[in-house]
Motif scaffolding. Structure first.
Motif, PDB file in Angstrom:
ATOM      1  N   LYS A  19      41.989  38.872  42.038  1.00 23.85           N
ATOM      2  CA  LYS A  19      40.929  39.613  41.347  1.00 23.85           C
ATOM      3  C   LYS A  19      39.672  39.743  42.197  1.00 23.85           C
ATOM      4  O   LYS A  19      38.807  40.551  41.910  1.00 23.85           O
ATOM      5  CB  LYS A  19      40.596  38.943  40.015  1.00 23.85           C
ATOM      6  CG  LYS A  19      41.691  39.080  38.986  1.00 23.85           C
ATOM      7  CD  LYS A  19      41.295  38.447  37.688  1.00 23.85           C
ATOM      8  CE  LYS A  19      42.417  38.615  36.680  1.00 23.85           C
ATOM      9  NZ  LYS A  19      42.120  37.942  35.422  1.00 23.85           N
ATOM     10  N   GLU A  77      48.516  50.877  41.307  1.00 21.88           N
ATOM     11  CA  GLU A  77      48.660  50.592  39.880  1.00 21.88           C
ATOM     12  C   GLU A  77      47.574  49.651  39.353  1.00 21.88           C
ATOM     13  O   GLU A  77      47.297  49.629  38.156  1.00 21.88           O
ATOM     14  CB  GLU A  77      50.037  49.964  39.596  1.00 21.88           C
ATOM     15  CG  GLU A  77      51.216  50.807  40.007  1.00 21.88           C
ATOM     16  CD  GLU A  77      51.513  50.739  41.522  1.00 21.88           C
ATOM     17  OE1 GLU A  77      51.254  49.693  42.159  1.00 21.88           O
ATOM     18  OE2 GLU A  77      51.979  51.750  42.058  1.00 21.88           O
ATOM     19  N   GLU A  78      46.984  48.857  40.220  1.00 26.87           N
ATOM     20  CA  GLU A  78      45.956  47.901  39.805  1.00 26.87           C
ATOM     21  C   GLU A  78      44.552  48.358  40.197  1.00 26.87           C
ATOM     22  O   GLU A  78      43.603  47.581  40.125  1.00 26.87           O
ATOM     23  CB  GLU A  78      46.253  46.526  40.408  1.00 26.87           C
ATOM     24  CG  GLU A  78      47.525  45.911  39.885  1.00 26.87           C
ATOM     25  CD  GLU A  78      47.812  44.555  40.498  1.00 26.87           C
ATOM     26  OE1 GLU A  78      46.871  43.889  40.989  1.00 26.87           O
ATOM     27  OE2 GLU A  78      48.995  44.168  40.506  1.00 26.87           O
ATOM     28  N   SER A  79      44.432  49.592  40.608  1.00 24.82           N
ATOM     29  CA  SER A  79      43.137  50.136  41.013  1.00 24.82           C
ATOM     30  C   SER A  79      42.548  50.936  39.861  1.00 24.82           C
ATOM     31  O   SER A  79      43.261  51.385  38.970  1.00 24.82           O
ATOM     32  CB  SER A  79      43.315  51.011  42.257  1.00 24.82           C
ATOM     33  OG  SER A  79      43.809  50.217  43.322  1.00 24.82           O
ATOM     34  N   LYS A  80      41.234  51.095  39.870  1.00 21.51           N
ATOM     35  CA  LYS A  80      40.541  51.782  38.779  1.00 21.51           C
ATOM     36  C   LYS A  80      39.642  52.877  39.328  1.00 21.51           C
ATOM     37  O   LYS A  80      39.201  52.806  40.469  1.00 21.51           O
ATOM     38  CB  LYS A  80      39.674  50.786  38.001  1.00 21.51           C
ATOM     39  CG  LYS A  80      40.470  49.685  37.372  1.00 21.51           C
ATOM     40  CD  LYS A  80      39.561  48.724  36.658  1.00 21.51           C
ATOM     41  CE  LYS A  80      40.405  47.621  36.058  1.00 21.51           C
ATOM     42  NZ  LYS A  80      39.635  46.754  35.210  1.00 21.51           N
ATOM     43  N   ARG A  93      42.461  47.699  44.599  1.00 19.33           N
ATOM     44  CA  ARG A  93      42.956  46.334  44.788  1.00 19.33           C
ATOM     45  C   ARG A  93      43.691  46.244  46.119  1.00 19.33           C
ATOM     46  O   ARG A  93      44.606  47.010  46.397  1.00 19.33           O
ATOM     47  CB  ARG A  93      43.908  45.973  43.646  1.00 19.33           C
ATOM     48  CG  ARG A  93      44.405  44.572  43.665  1.00 19.33           C
ATOM     49  CD  ARG A  93      43.451  43.550  43.137  1.00 19.33           C
ATOM     50  NE  ARG A  93      43.017  43.863  41.788  1.00 19.33           N
ATOM     51  CZ  ARG A  93      41.848  43.477  41.290  1.00 19.33           C
ATOM     52  NH1 ARG A  93      41.022  42.767  42.002  1.00 19.33           N
ATOM     53  NH2 ARG A  93      41.516  43.800  40.075  1.00 19.33           N
TER      54      ARG A  93
END
Length: 176
Positions: A19, A77-80, A93
């Motif tokens: 994180k 997939e874990e990026s914003k 990420r």
């Protein structure tokens, strides 16, 4: 004609906490037309294309785009992402957990005049554990500011100075 928008970036790294292992990327471009935004993130590449401008505000509509091969892989997939009226903000990420920072955002060691370090989000490697994680620090478009900095106040009066006593005709001030 297509233009490059200003792109700002900063990062955090951690070999133990995924994180705290991410990149901040901000496409600093006001008035992006949401219907024209094309954003593609793969593990190795970031690409952006959009039209921005607002005739009512006197900002000419222009097409902007860029493609950046990334230094190392990210996890799409874990990026914003977040689109505001002022910019398009991303938190990407990083795939590998490492304590060391990437030496640059791009794969190749090439200097782009429109790609700059985001010093408002940058933290030195040895100070990054003190900084909040991406969830708490994700810029949602506020003006921000400098917390804890009260008003500076104006310059106080020139107390004690008697302007009537100052003589411009005093010969000691004149040089020949």
């Amino acid at each position: 004609m297509t233009f490059h928008p200003e792109v700002l970036w900063a990062q955090r790294s951690s070999e133990t906490d995924e994180k705290k292992n991410f990149l901040y990327v901000t496409v600093n471009l006001p008035d992006i037309k949401p219907e024209t935004l094309k954003y593609d993130l793969t593990p190795t590449t970031l690409s952006f294309k959009a039209t921005a401008g607002n005739a009512a505000k006197g900002l000419e509509e222009r097409d902007y785009e860029f493609e950046l091969p990334l230094f190392e892989e990210v996890v799409p997939e874990e990026s914003k992402q977040n689109l505001t009226s002022r910019h398009f903000a991303l938190v990407l990420r990083k795939k590998e957990k490492k304590a060391e920072y990437w030496p640059r955002l791009t794969k190749e060691k090439v200097k782009f005049p429109w790609l700059k370090t985001d010093f408002s989000k940058w933290v030195d490697e040895d100070e990054q554990d003190e900084k909040a994680d991406a969830e708490e620090d994700f810029d949602l478009g506020g003006m921000g500011g400098m917390p804890g900095m009260g008003g500076m106040g104006g310059m106080g009066g020139m107390g004690g100075m008697d302007f009537d006593a100052v003589s411009l005709n005093n010969s000691s001030f004149l040089t020949n």
